[in-house]
Design an enzyme around this catalytic site. Sequence first.
Site, short mmCIF file in Angstrom:
data_model
loop_
_atom_site.label_atom_id
_atom_site.label_comp_id
_atom_site.label_asym_id
_atom_site.label_seq_id
_atom_site.Cartn_x
_atom_site.Cartn_y
_atom_site.Cartn_z
N HIS A 107 -7.49 0.48 -2.09
CA HIS A 107 -6.07 0.78 -2.23
C HIS A 107 -5.25 -0.51 -2.12
O HIS A 107 -5.64 -1.46 -1.44
CB HIS A 107 -5.64 1.76 -1.14
CG HIS A 107 -4.28 2.35 -1.38
ND1 HIS A 107 -3.12 1.68 -1.08
CD2 HIS A 107 -3.91 3.55 -1.89
CE1 HIS A 107 -2.09 2.44 -1.39
NE2 HIS A 107 -2.53 3.58 -1.89
N GLU A 177 -3.35 3.66 -9.96
CA GLU A 177 -2.06 3.58 -9.31
C GLU A 177 -1.45 2.22 -9.58
O GLU A 177 -1.78 1.25 -8.88
CB GLU A 177 -2.20 3.78 -7.80
CG GLU A 177 -2.83 5.09 -7.38
CD GLU A 177 -2.94 5.20 -5.86
OE1 GLU A 177 -2.08 5.86 -5.27
OE2 GLU A 177 -3.85 4.59 -5.29
#
Length: 260
Positions: A107, A177
């Site tokens: 992430h 993302e």
Amino acid sequence: MSAAPARRRLVGVSYKMYFDLQKTDAYLQAVLPHLPSLLESLQREVDVFVIPDFVSLLSYRDAIKSAGAPLFLGAQDSHHEDAGAFTGEVSPKVLAQAGVRFVEMGHAERRRLFGETDAWVAQKALGAARNGMVPLICLGEQTKGGGTQVAVDECWAQVEAVFRDIAPDAEVVLAYEPVWAIGAAEPAGAEHVVAVTQALRQKAADLKRPGLVRILYGGSAGPGLFQKLEEGVDGLFLGRFAHDPQAFLRTIEEVGSGKK
């Protein structure tokens, strides 16, 4: 080499570090009773996962098992080694024993705050897959407005080592993302997301590996978004929006009622 298995849709939520133990327990109790009937009512088959904090994994495992609910458990991170002198880390072997199915890694927050690199992510992916879990790899370009090819090249560089080193039949989930869209008021434009995810899917297909690859969109994802993206993605990976359990259930319904 056998053909890749059919892709089921996929929806998940990460709690990050927003919930205390009371809220973590309340969230699960709000979702579990409704999930079986909801999934049975959908036009498309959908897999659903939640990623709580590490402390809550065992209680979640037990509650899900007791309810007989079709809910997968995820972890927010993992070390790549099964055991050793790694103080403060969490073993993928232990996570597998705790009932974890998906392991989030790479992430943007982990990369920015803790220096996580592409090579590190690839090692973690191997550790997860070695223990029968699915690496859920977050990827995304840093700069807004660079165009599709720039985004694809930057994203593929983040997972190229994973696909090079992981077993050909291992399942992988890619959570696209764009870094500039995380926490933003609006998600990335649908045309851009579809173009990037379609290109990433083609690059994965060109490897001709039998392992299942599913692609999710995250980054300010919310209601009404999936129908705009379903030509490129298999589902959504949710953050703050789905911290409301009813919003999470509505999103599952949305993903499961798209095109056949």
